[in-house]
Scaffold this active site. Structure first.
Site, short mmCIF file in Angstrom:
data_model
loop_
_atom_site.label_atom_id
_atom_site.label_comp_id
_atom_site.label_asym_id
_atom_site.label_seq_id
_atom_site.Cartn_x
_atom_site.Cartn_y
_atom_site.Cartn_z
N GLU A 144 -4.50 7.75 -3.15
CA GLU A 144 -5.05 6.49 -2.67
C GLU A 144 -5.40 5.54 -3.81
O GLU A 144 -5.39 4.32 -3.65
CB GLU A 144 -6.26 6.73 -1.78
CG GLU A 144 -5.94 7.33 -0.43
CD GLU A 144 -5.04 6.44 0.41
OE1 GLU A 144 -5.13 5.20 0.30
OE2 GLU A 144 -4.24 6.98 1.19
N HIS A 174 0.83 -1.20 0.00
CA HIS A 174 0.00 0.00 0.00
C HIS A 174 0.87 1.26 0.00
O HIS A 174 0.67 2.17 -0.82
CB HIS A 174 -0.91 -0.02 1.23
CG HIS A 174 -1.80 1.17 1.35
ND1 HIS A 174 -3.11 1.16 0.95
CD2 HIS A 174 -1.57 2.43 1.83
CE1 HIS A 174 -3.65 2.36 1.18
NE2 HIS A 174 -2.73 3.14 1.72
N GLU A 175 1.85 1.31 0.90
CA GLU A 175 2.68 2.50 1.00
C GLU A 175 3.60 2.64 -0.21
O GLU A 175 3.95 3.76 -0.62
CB GLU A 175 3.48 2.49 2.30
CG GLU A 175 2.64 2.48 3.57
CD GLU A 175 1.61 3.60 3.62
OE1 GLU A 175 1.82 4.66 2.99
OE2 GLU A 175 0.58 3.42 4.31
#
Length: 489
Positions: free
Chosen positions: A284, A254-255
């Site tokens: 996002e 995700h990061e």
């Protein structure tokens, strides 16, 4: 030098100082000694005072009025500088400084309160943060909607009512899908203990597999994973749990999505307003498509299954299909960052409604825990068992990020649109992911989204990339198809 040249030279210095401020924030969450919290709050306040003065400097207005536009890039630079200049001049300098000081202090208070399961210890400073952000929102709104003014910081040209309309359209299908799935047996999960050092080693393998450039970044651990920086210095954090390695692996992926966006921006835009992601919703979209549509796909989890066996040996799952089901299992849980794709947006809707009420003055911080717990039980069907699983689980409100939470769900919506276009343009995608090769997917995202930085408005870059006006429909269709197959619905 022309007025435009003077403005951009000044802006690059301002952006460089903002990067330093960001590095202070990164250090606070990763390496700063606990006893330095009060001093760090003063340091953050001091640098915010300098930044606010630069952003609101009357010379910026003069240069903006005199600058001549030569091409679309220059036009976009002036648009973003004008937006920041106008907003900075609406917020009193002492208020900006107080917000920086208090939110820096509040972050440490939150972390301790979370560890101690102590909501009462957090509420006084949270009350102060809420009051400051309400004051800032009122200054920005100038008689308009306070929450909308705050959302503008994270998702320009978007209002609370527009977000609510999207959420209202999403909720019925999400709730129905969740109910149907929870009637089915929960797939088996992984078993055993997973060494934290080995998790970090495999985490780095995953980061590299998704294109993270460690020559311009690093991976550390934090209570709440995050990405920080832009251009040539983009850092990420993750966390480990010895009984749940997926927490580490998918936090990392995700990061990396966030970091890849920042590393993928056209280098010509470095240290300018265009040299970073255009909005948190678009940001996002990158982290969520990396984590979910790519990282949790049947093809990629097959590759990850083999890496898990190489790293940890036996872990209770013997074949790739069972592993795919374990990675994507839908089950009751409290933590947003650990939520499956089906339930994740329901967590965001809860926070969105509560923070809108806080900023409107319809909900006070003294009533926030009860409001959270009541809403959670209504939405999920079971009670919050402790504060770290409820009000204290997220860092965002402690550091004043009101208006940020809905961008997570907007990012999911955008990711659904991008995924549909990516599948159309890269038909061999699954064959590549099965080999642990994400390069065609991440390259497509870099070319269609990331390299543009702030050149286009959020919805514009999404429309250009996906070939459609952003809509929640592709995301919901994807979820129903994927989980309908997984759970034989």
């Amino acid at each position: 030098m022309t007025a435009y040249d003077k403005l951009m030279a000044y802006q690059r210095e301002t952006s460089a100082l903002a990067q330093i401020a960001g590095r202070l924030g990164w250090d606070q969450e990763t390496m700063m000694p606990r006893g330095a919290a009060q001093q760090r709050a003063e340091e953050m306040a001091a640098i915010e005072s300098v930044l606010h003065a630069r952003r609101s400097d009357p010379r910026v207005g003069d240069w903006l009025d005199s600058a001549e536009v030569g091409d679309p890039v220059q036009s976009a630079q002036l648009r973003e500088i004008r937006r920041a200049f106008d907003r900075a001049n609406k917020v009193p300098a002492d208020l900006a400084t107080r917000i920086a000081r208090v939110t820096s202090e509040a972050q440490g208070v939150w972390a301790q309160a979370r560890a101690d399961e102590n909501v009462a210890g957090f509420l006084p400073i949270l009350t102060e943060v809420v009051a400051l952000r309400r004051e800032e929102g009122a200054a920005l709104a100038q008689g308009g909607n306070v929450y909308d003014a705050l959302v503008e910081d994270y998702e320009p040209e978007t209002t609370g009512d527009q977000i609510a309309a999207i959420f209202d359209a999403m909720r019925p299908r999400l709730v129905d899908l969740r109910a149907a799935i929870l009637d089915r047996p929960v797939p088996r999960g992984v078993e055993g203990r997973f060494d934290a050092l080995k998790q970090m080693q495999l985490s780095q393998t995953l980061a590299l597999a998704f294109g993270y450039d460690l020559g311009r970044g690093r991976i550390d651990k934090a209570v709440h994973p995050f990405s920080s920086g832009s251009g040539a210095d983009v850092r990420i954090t993750t966390r480990t749990n010895e009984t749940d390695p997926f927490n580490c692996f998918y936090s990392t992926i995700h990061e990396v999505g966030h970091a890849a966006y920042e590393q993928g921006v056209d280098p010509a835009f470095a240290l300018t307003p265009l040299g970073r992601g255009v909005s948190m919703g678009v940001h996002e979209s990158q982290s969520r498509i990396y984590e979910n549509q790519l990282g949790r796909s049947r093809a990629f989890t097959g590759w990850l299954f083999e890496r898990m066996r190489e790293t940890f040996g036996a872990f209770g799952i013997d074949d790739p299909d069972t592993f795919y089901a374990a990675v994507n299992r839908v089950q009751n849980g409290y933590i947003r960052t650990e939520a499956d794709e089906v339930q994740y947006n329901l967590h965001i809707m809860l926070r969105f409604d509560l923070e809108r009420a806080l900023m409107a003055g319809d909900l006070q911080t003294t009533d926030l825990e009860a409001a959270w717990n009541d809403r959670f039980e209504d939405d999920f069907g079971y009670a919050v068992d402790r504060p770290s699983h409820g009000l204290l689980q997220d860092v965002h409100w402690s550091i004043g990020l009101f208006g940020y939470f809905p961008t997570y769900a907007l990012g999911n919506v955008y990711a659904g649109c991008l995924h549909q276009a990516l599948r159309r343009d890269v038909p061999e995608l699954d064959a590549q992911l099965a080999q642990g090769d994400t390069s065609k997917a991440t390259g497509w995202l870099r070319d269609h989204v990331q390299r543009h930085g702030g050149l286009y408005a959020p919805r514009e870059v999404m429309a250009k990339a996906s070939g459609m006006v952003p809509s929640e429909v592709p995301l919901l269709d994807y979820l129903e198809e994927k989980f309908g197959a997984l759970y034989a619905l």
